[in-house]
Design an enzyme around this catalytic site. Structure first.
Site, PDB file in Angstrom:
ATOM      1  CB  CYS A  73      -0.971   0.015   1.171  1.00 47.68           C
ATOM      2  SG  CYS A  73      -0.211   0.173   2.812  1.00 47.68           S
ATOM      3  CG  HIS A  99      -4.468   0.574   3.991  1.00 43.96           C
ATOM      4  ND1 HIS A  99      -3.786  -0.099   2.994  1.00 43.96           N
ATOM      5  CD2 HIS A  99      -5.497   1.199   3.377  1.00 43.96           C
ATOM      6  CE1 HIS A  99      -4.385   0.101   1.843  1.00 43.96           C
ATOM      7  NE2 HIS A  99      -5.414   0.891   2.039  1.00 43.96           N
ATOM      8  CG  ASP A 116      -6.702   1.916  -0.865  1.00 47.41           C
ATOM      9  OD1 ASP A 116      -5.544   1.651  -1.251  1.00 47.41           O
ATOM     10  OD2 ASP A 116      -7.197   1.424   0.164  1.00 47.41           O
TER      11      ASP A 116
END
Length: 271
Positions: A72, A111, A126
């Protein structure tokens, strides 16, 4: 502070985007889809004991020029910088992962996601949540199911806290909880170091790869390989050798494998 400037043309070529890059909602949605389909989620570096750098120059080299993917922090750092180069107003955010956890679980902010202000209202993007990576952009609105090219998502709100959910086999499942507090590079550096080096991190102990394609979501964890078709059907198989894992990583996920002598030995240890 880094002075490295992202090579936007090289990035757009990497994700296969040939349109006019402008700060608009259609472009934002298209870029998110192209990025997610072109640059796979993968954790080969921590799995192999290799460092995960969050320097923009290193992230660009790895994900854009070397044909690798990342997790991420790398994915959304790269995507966020590309959006800024185009002219989008981007804020870096952090979330507490709830996937496989109860909705009230107390988890760390491990995250990264992005908020994009288009003037009329903010959106969330995302491109780095593994098997449930967003392939579109969500309006920051509560209790409204929103379609993406790879399924429906929705946001729930409790005061300043938001919860991201995806609809999987007819059931809403929580992915993470977040607020809109801006995050800074140092916030990600600390968490990144833990996730990429700690012996209890799932990224150091497991091989993970994920990639959406036009027809399915691909997901690999260690030897278990699943293809979740857009129509809802899933096929699963257990890979039987390190060579078979290598083939799936290169042929299905499109990863140019790192040149390290430890790769085969590390994969053999999964059997």
């Amino acid at each position: 502070m880094s002075t490295h400037a992202l090579n936007l043309n090289a990035y757009l070529a990497r994700i296969g985007y040939s349109g006019s890059p402008e700060a608009s909602l259609p472009v934002l949605r298209t870029l998110a889809l192209h990025h997610a389909q072109a640059i796979p989620f993968e954790n080969l570096n921590p799995f192999l004991g290799l460092p995960v750098s969050l320097s923009l120059a290193d992230v660009e080299r790895k994900l854009v020029h070397e044909g690798r993917g990342g997790y991420c922090f790398e994915q959304n750092l790269l995507f966020g910088q590309a959006l800024r180069r185009i002219g989008f107003d981007v804020t870096d955010l952090a979330a507490r992962v709830l996937w496989t956890q109860p909705d009230d679980a107390k988890t760390a902010r491990t995250h990264m996601l992005l908020a994009v202000d288009l003037g009329d209202e903010p959106y969330l993007v995302d491109v780095g949540f593994g098997g449930q990576t967003l392939t579109g952009a969500l309006r920051l609105r509560a209790d409204v199911p929103q379609a993406t090219p790879h399924g429906a998502f929705r946001l729930l709100r409790d005061d300043s806290q938001w919860r991201m959910q995806s609809r999987i086999q007819g059931e809403w499942r929580s992915l993470y909880r977040f607020d809109l507090s801006p995050q800074y590079a140092v916030d990600y550096e600390i968490t990144n170091y833990y996730l990429s080096t700690h012996p209890r991190s799932h990224f150091t102990q497991n091989l993970i790869a994920a990639r959406p394609t036009p027809l399915a979501r691909l997901a690999l964890q260690n030897r278990d390989y699943a293809v979740h078709a857009a129509g809802g059907e899933s096929t699963r198989r257990r890979l039987e050798s390190a060579r078979e894992i290598l083939q799936v990583l290169t042929d299905d996920f499109g990863i140019v494998l790192p040149d390290t002598p430890d790769l085969i030995a590390r994969l053999d240890a999964l059997f």
